[in-house]
Design a protein around this motif. Structure first.
Motif, PDB file in Angstrom:
ATOM      1  N   THR A  45       3.384  -8.995 -12.686  1.00 33.83           N
ATOM      2  CA  THR A  45       4.022 -10.305 -12.652  1.00 33.83           C
ATOM      3  C   THR A  45       3.545 -11.027 -11.395  1.00 33.83           C
ATOM      4  N   ARG A  46       3.751 -12.310 -11.364  1.00 33.81           N
ATOM      5  CA  ARG A  46       3.391 -13.094 -10.183  1.00 33.81           C
ATOM      6  C   ARG A  46       4.085 -12.528  -8.944  1.00 33.81           C
ATOM      7  N   SER A  47       5.393 -12.276  -9.053  1.00 34.42           N
ATOM      8  CA  SER A  47       6.146 -11.771  -7.907  1.00 34.42           C
ATOM      9  C   SER A  47       5.646 -10.410  -7.450  1.00 34.42           C
ATOM     10  N   ALA A  48       5.415  -9.504  -8.390  1.00 30.10           N
ATOM     11  CA  ALA A  48       4.936  -8.163  -8.031  1.00 30.10           C
ATOM     12  C   ALA A  48       3.571  -8.255  -7.354  1.00 30.10           C
ATOM     13  N   TYR A  49       2.706  -9.104  -7.863  1.00 32.27           N
ATOM     14  CA  TYR A  49       1.378  -9.260  -7.264  1.00 32.27           C
ATOM     15  C   TYR A  49       1.488  -9.781  -5.833  1.00 32.27           C
ATOM     16  N   ILE A  50       2.305 -10.802  -5.629  1.00 26.02           N
ATOM     17  CA  ILE A  50       2.470 -11.373  -4.286  1.00 26.02           C
ATOM     18  C   ILE A  50       3.046 -10.332  -3.344  1.00 26.02           C
ATOM     19  N   ARG A  51       4.065  -9.578  -3.784  1.00 23.29           N
ATOM     20  CA  ARG A  51       4.623  -8.513  -2.930  1.00 23.29           C
ATOM     21  C   ARG A  51       3.549  -7.499  -2.545  1.00 23.29           C
ATOM     22  N   ASP A  52       2.736  -7.099  -3.528  1.00 20.38           N
ATOM     23  CA  ASP A  52       1.690  -6.109  -3.253  1.00 20.38           C
ATOM     24  C   ASP A  52       0.642  -6.624  -2.277  1.00 20.38           C
ATOM     25  N   VAL A  53       0.338  -7.912  -2.351  1.00 19.76           N
ATOM     26  CA  VAL A  53      -0.646  -8.492  -1.430  1.00 19.76           C
ATOM     27  C   VAL A  53      -0.050  -8.608  -0.031  1.00 19.76           C
ATOM     28  N   LEU A  54       1.202  -9.006   0.058  1.00 17.84           N
ATOM     29  CA  LEU A  54       1.834  -9.177   1.365  1.00 17.84           C
ATOM     30  C   LEU A  54       2.222  -7.854   2.015  1.00 17.84           C
ATOM     31  N   LEU A  55       2.604  -6.885   1.197  1.00 12.06           N
ATOM     32  CA  LEU A  55       3.092  -5.605   1.716  1.00 12.06           C
ATOM     33  C   LEU A  55       2.370  -4.455   1.024  1.00 12.06           C
ATOM     34  N   ASP A 109      -1.944 -16.504 -10.336  1.00 13.87           N
ATOM     35  CA  ASP A 109      -1.596 -16.090 -11.694  1.00 13.87           C
ATOM     36  C   ASP A 109      -2.743 -15.346 -12.372  1.00 13.87           C
ATOM     37  N   GLU A 110      -3.971 -15.799 -12.160  1.00  9.25           N
ATOM     38  CA  GLU A 110      -5.134 -15.117 -12.743  1.00  9.25           C
ATOM     39  C   GLU A 110      -5.270 -13.707 -12.184  1.00  9.25           C
ATOM     40  N   LYS A 111      -5.116 -13.584 -10.862  1.00  3.77           N
ATOM     41  CA  LYS A 111      -5.242 -12.268 -10.234  1.00  3.77           C
ATOM     42  C   LYS A 111      -4.095 -11.343 -10.643  1.00  3.77           C
ATOM     43  N   ALA A 112      -2.902 -11.896 -10.766  1.00  5.71           N
ATOM     44  CA  ALA A 112      -1.759 -11.092 -11.207  1.00  5.71           C
ATOM     45  C   ALA A 112      -1.986 -10.600 -12.636  1.00  5.71           C
ATOM     46  N   ALA A 113      -2.461 -11.476 -13.503  1.00  2.83           N
ATOM     47  CA  ALA A 113      -2.719 -11.080 -14.895  1.00  2.83           C
ATOM     48  C   ALA A 113      -3.802 -10.014 -14.962  1.00  2.83           C
ATOM     49  N   ARG A 128      29.589  -2.679 -17.612  1.00  4.46           N
ATOM     50  CA  ARG A 128      28.767  -1.602 -17.050  1.00  4.46           C
ATOM     51  C   ARG A 128      27.305  -1.995 -17.004  1.00  4.46           C
ATOM     52  N   ARG A 129      26.881  -2.783 -17.981  1.00  8.36           N
ATOM     53  CA  ARG A 129      25.478  -3.177 -18.061  1.00  8.36           C
ATOM     54  C   ARG A 129      25.078  -4.053 -16.880  1.00  8.36           C
ATOM     55  N   GLY A 130      25.986  -4.831 -16.367  1.00  6.86           N
ATOM     56  CA  GLY A 130      25.680  -5.714 -15.244  1.00  6.86           C
ATOM     57  C   GLY A 130      25.081  -7.026 -15.724  1.00  6.86           C
ATOM     58  N   ARG A 131      24.852  -7.896 -14.788  1.00  8.84           N
ATOM     59  CA  ARG A 131      24.311  -9.214 -15.103  1.00  8.84           C
ATOM     60  C   ARG A 131      23.038  -9.443 -14.338  1.00  8.84           C
ATOM     61  N   GLY A 132      22.194 -10.271 -14.877  1.00 12.09           N
ATOM     62  CA  GLY A 132      20.979 -10.669 -14.187  1.00 12.09           C
ATOM     63  C   GLY A 132      19.907  -9.599 -14.210  1.00 12.09           C
ATOM     64  N   ARG A 133      18.900  -9.841 -13.426  1.00 14.89           N
ATOM     65  CA  ARG A 133      17.781  -8.905 -13.356  1.00 14.89           C
ATOM     66  C   ARG A 133      18.202  -7.641 -12.618  1.00 14.89           C
ATOM     67  N   PRO A 134      17.619  -6.523 -12.989  1.00 15.20           N
ATOM     68  CA  PRO A 134      17.934  -5.305 -12.242  1.00 15.20           C
ATOM     69  C   PRO A 134      17.419  -5.401 -10.812  1.00 15.20           C
ATOM     70  N   GLY A 135      18.128  -4.772  -9.896  1.00 17.06           N
ATOM     71  CA  GLY A 135      17.749  -4.813  -8.502  1.00 17.06           C
ATOM     72  C   GLY A 135      16.485  -4.008  -8.236  1.00 17.06           C
ATOM     73  N   ARG A 136      15.840  -4.313  -7.140  1.00 18.15           N
ATOM     74  CA  ARG A 136      14.629  -3.592  -6.744  1.00 18.15           C
ATOM     75  C   ARG A 136      14.935  -2.554  -5.684  1.00 18.15           C
ATOM     76  N   GLY A 137      16.129  -2.549  -5.170  1.00 21.73           N
ATOM     77  CA  GLY A 137      16.487  -1.613  -4.123  1.00 21.73           C
ATOM     78  C   GLY A 137      17.983  -1.629  -3.906  1.00 21.73           C
TER      79      GLY A 137
END
Length: 85
Positions: free
Chosen positions: A71-81, A62-66, A33-42
């Motif tokens: 996270t690096r990924s969240a920062y990049i997503r926010d900049v792109l979208l 990395d500096e701007k994300a910190a 039930r817990r599933g595997r891997g990272r939780p989905g974003r959508g």
């Protein structure tokens, strides 16, 4: 060499605790039930996109994300979208 997890040394006591937990058995249905891997974003699986950056560019991301407490990924997503943020 001491084994580390999340920057903390793994102790003999922790290993003994893990071994006891494994020997006692796991609730397989609970694990499924817990599933595997990272939780989905959508609703759909995310795609991995490779982007090439120089070491200096990556350090800047990395500096701007910190600084944004992201996270690096969240920062990049926010900049792109930005409208999705």
């Amino acid at each position: 060499m001491t084994e580390m997890i999340n920057g903390r040394p793994v102790t003999e006591d922790q290993i003994a605790e893990w071994a006891a937990e494994a020997e006692a058995g796991y609730d397989v249905e609970k694990l499924r039930r817990r599933g595997r891997g990272r939780p989905g974003r959508g609703a759909q699986p995310s795609q991995v996109v490779a982007v090439r950056l120089t070491p200096d560019e990556l350090a800047e991301v990395d500096e701007k994300a910190a600084a944004a407490h992201k996270t690096r990924s969240a920062y990049i997503r926010d900049v792109l979208l930005p409208e999705s943020a």
